[in-house]
Design an enzyme around this catalytic site. Structure first.
Site, PDB file in Angstrom:
ATOM      1  N   GLU A  42       0.667  -1.106  -0.018  1.00 29.54           N
ATOM      2  CA  GLU A  42       0.080   0.078   0.129  1.00 29.54           C
ATOM      3  C   GLU A  42       0.798   1.199   0.029  1.00 29.54           C
ATOM      4  OE1 GLU A  42      -2.726   2.430   3.147  1.00 29.54           O
ATOM      5  OE2 GLU A  42      -2.845   0.352   3.428  1.00 29.54           O
ATOM      6  N   ARG A  46       0.929  10.109   0.926  1.00 29.28           N
ATOM      7  CA  ARG A  46       1.594  11.255   1.656  1.00 29.28           C
ATOM      8  C   ARG A  46       2.672  11.543   1.251  1.00 29.28           C
ATOM      9  NH1 ARG A  46       3.389   9.654   6.459  1.00 29.28           N
ATOM     10  NH2 ARG A  46       3.112   7.313   5.795  1.00 29.28           N
ATOM     11  N   LYS A 130     -11.087  -0.695   6.300  1.00 25.76           N
ATOM     12  CA  LYS A 130      -9.949  -0.419   7.047  1.00 25.76           C
ATOM     13  C   LYS A 130     -10.345   0.330   8.583  1.00 25.76           C
ATOM     14  CE  LYS A 130      -5.893   2.970   7.103  1.00 25.76           C
ATOM     15  NZ  LYS A 130      -5.285   3.716   6.081  1.00 25.76           N
TER      16      LYS A 130
END
Length: 219
Positions: A42, A46, A130
């Protein structure tokens, strides 16, 4: 989309990666993950160049299941898909992003920690959520409590997951897999410690196997 979920479930752990230098680190990192038996990543948005990182990792290891994390806008979904991302992960529940992913037929795993979040996910027909940040939001005890009124969801806890508590989370039947960065920390990546990343992945695989075996014995 079910195939992607099945692959993640089989692996059991999803490395959450921030790559500051994709050109240098993407290929050797992908190879280290695959060598360790954890062919999934993943890659978080960012850091600038997340799309490039996904593309380079897939080129180095086509068998790698690559996803985009910390996705917060439709434009990032477009960039992730163009780079070859196979799933999308968001830090919170955003109806616009869920709808956009469903329109493009790409799996999305939104961050959900409250009954309100779960209700919203239910309306969109989602199956996998999640749970983020996991440890800070009540950990496994809250995941179990939330599964009582919402038994239809499988959960991917992320945030505060370590090699030490991975097995505890995976022992829970509603936990599909866990997301973690302990095996792909910025310190390890910046130092190019690919063998250590592979070792931590291998150790994680053993924890996953043990947890799964324990779950089967308890049935």
């Amino acid at each position: 989309m079910k195939e992607i979920t099945a692959q993640i479930a089989k692996i059991g752990i999803v490395p959450v990666i921030k790559l500051n230098n994709p050109h240098r680190d993407a290929a050797p990192l992908a190879q280290a993950l695959c060598a360790g038996g954890v062919p999934v990543a993943e890659v978080t948005f960012r850091a600038p160049g997340a799309g490039q990182a996904i593309r380079l990792m897939k080129e180095a290891c086509p068998e790698l299941l690559a996803g985009a994390g910390t996705v917060t806008s439709p434009s990032q979904i477009d960039a992730a898909m163009e780079a070859g991302a196979q799933f999308i992960v968001t830090p919170g529940f955003d109806p616009e992003l869920v709808a956009e992913c469903q329109k493009n037929r790409i799996p999305i795993f939104p961050g959900c920690t409250t009954p309100t979040d779960y209700h919203a996910a239910l309306k969109f027909g989602l199956k996998v959520l999640k749970f983020f940040p996991a440890q800070q939001s009540g950990g496994l005890s809250k995941i179990i409590a939330m599964s009582a009124p919402f038994p239809q969801f499988q959960i991917m806890p992320t945030g505060g997951i370590t090699l030490e508590n991975l097995g505890e989370y995976l022992s829970c039947p509603v936990v599909l897999a866990c997301g973690g960065s302990y095996m792909v920390s910025e310190t390890l990546i910046e130092a190019g410690r690919w063998e250590e990343i592979t070792r931590l992945c291998q150790a994680s695989v053993e924890v996953v196997k043990a947890a799964r075996a324990g779950r089967e014995e308890s049935l």
